[in-house]
Design a protein around this motif. Sequence first.
Motif, PDB file in Angstrom:
ATOM      1  N   ALA A 234      47.057  41.290  50.601  1.00  9.72           N
ATOM      2  CA  ALA A 234      47.968  41.420  49.371  1.00  9.72           C
ATOM      3  C   ALA A 234      48.390  39.963  48.864  1.00  9.72           C
ATOM      4  O   ALA A 234      48.652  39.480  47.930  1.00  9.72           O
ATOM      5  N   MET A 235      49.308  39.509  50.112  1.00  8.81           N
ATOM      6  CA  MET A 235      50.057  38.173  49.963  1.00  8.81           C
ATOM      7  C   MET A 235      49.124  37.030  49.789  1.00  8.81           C
ATOM      8  O   MET A 235      49.342  36.125  48.761  1.00  8.81           O
ATOM      9  N   GLN A 236      47.926  37.170  50.299  1.00  3.29           N
ATOM     10  CA  GLN A 236      47.054  36.075  50.086  1.00  3.29           C
ATOM     11  C   GLN A 236      46.635  35.966  48.713  1.00  3.29           C
ATOM     12  O   GLN A 236      46.354  34.987  48.204  1.00  3.29           O
ATOM     13  N   ALA A 237      46.329  37.264  48.199  1.00  2.00           N
ATOM     14  CA  ALA A 237      45.876  37.267  46.883  1.00  2.00           C
ATOM     15  C   ALA A 237      46.758  36.921  45.823  1.00  2.00           C
ATOM     16  O   ALA A 237      46.492  36.133  44.860  1.00  2.00           O
ATOM     17  N   LEU A 238      48.093  37.332  45.867  1.00  6.24           N
ATOM     18  CA  LEU A 238      49.066  36.770  44.941  1.00  6.24           C
ATOM     19  C   LEU A 238      49.388  35.413  45.169  1.00  6.24           C
ATOM     20  O   LEU A 238      49.638  34.861  44.116  1.00  6.24           O
ATOM     21  N   GLU A 239      49.248  34.820  46.200  1.00 11.16           N
ATOM     22  CA  GLU A 239      49.287  33.348  46.380  1.00 11.16           C
ATOM     23  C   GLU A 239      48.435  32.339  45.739  1.00 11.16           C
ATOM     24  O   GLU A 239      48.449  31.630  44.878  1.00 11.16           O
TER      25      GLU A 239
END
Length: 371
Positions: A316-321
Motif C-alpha cells: 500500500a505504501m508503494q502504491a500511495l507513493e
Amino acid sequence: MSDVKRVLIVGAGIGGATAAYALRRHGIDVHCVEQAPKSSAAGTGICLLYNTVRALHSIDLAEPCLEKGLQFERFRQFDAQGNPIAVNPTQPGVGIRRPDLAQILEGAAVKAGVRLDFGVTVDEIMDRGDAVDVTFSDGRRGSYDVVVAADGAYSSTRRKVFGREFDPEFVGQSCWRFSAPRPAELDGFFLFRNEQGGTVGAIPTAKDSFYLFMLENSKEPMWMPDDQLHTLLKERFKGFTAPLIRDAIEQVTAPEQVIFRPFDVRLMPGPWWHRGRVVLMGDAAHAPTPQLTSGGGMAIEDAVVLAECLAAPGTAMQALEAYSLRRIPRVKRVWEASLQISRWERDDPLANADSTAALLLDTYRFLSEPM
C-alpha cells in the motif's frame, strides 16, 4: 500482487464515485460513505475536457457521458455585445449537467458492487500501521487497508489527519451560475468580456441546456441572501447585452435557479499526498480556481491513477507513493495556471485578455499529454 484488499472512500462526489468504481474494476472491496443524506441533484453543469473524457474512456464510462452531454471543440471569445473577437479549436470535450454526471458515476459504482452509504460521516481514524481503523457517525466500525479522502475542499478527513493548517483560503473571486435552454449557436466554450473587466462564460451541458457563469472580485468573501439571488444576478449582468446572455437572463425568475459561491483554494504540498495509509484526492488535495474548468476533471484523473496504483503489485505504501509521484507535477501545473488566470482577471482582465487566452490554450494542450 497488491496487498490492498479493502478500501474506504470518504465522499461520493465526482472523484469519490469514480475512484470507487475504478477500484472495483480491479477487484478491490470498496466501502464509500457520503455525508449528504442522498445523492445530490444540485448544481448546474461541468466541463469535461479532452483529458477527462480520455480518463473516462479508460474505465468505460465515457460513452454514457457523451450520450447525456454535448461534445464541443471550440473556444470562442466575444465582447459584451456578442461581437466575436477570436475563435480557437480545442481537443474534443463534453459539457454535462452535474446531476447527470453524478447519476452515471454513482450508478456505475453501485452496479460494480461498491457499498455506498449516504448520511454517514467519519468520527475517528486510527492508523495502526498495517491497517486503518475507522469509527462512523452511526456507531459502526471498520478496518481498511487504505482510506481515501475524497470529501472536497473542506475535507474533514484531511483536517483529522493533516491538521487545520491546510484549510482552503479565499482567493479573491466568487462565481454566479445558472442554467438555461441552449441556443443552437452555442457550440463550445464561450467567453464574454466588457470594458469594465467583467467576465461571463457559457458552456453547453446537453443538446437542450447550457450554463452561464460570471466572476466577481472582492477582497473578502461575500455573503448573498438566498432569497435575492436572482435579483442580484440580474443587476450584475446588466453590462452584457449579447443576445445569448440576455435571452438566458430572462429565464431566471426565482432565486432557486441561481448558485453563488466564493472560491476557496488549496494545493497540498509534496512530496506525498498521503500520511500513512490515508491518501488525499480531488479537491481535498488540490482545490483550484475554476478558470480552466478542470477541478472535476483532475479528480477523475486522480481516481483512475489511484486505482491503477493500488491494484499494482506491491505494498500500500508503494502504491500511495507512486500515485503522488504521478499526480503532483501534473496537478501542480494546472492548479498554478488556473490561479494565474484568476489573478490576471482580478488585476486587469482587459489588459491581460491575450495572456489569459494564451495560458488557457497552452494548459489545454498540456492536459492532452498522457496522465
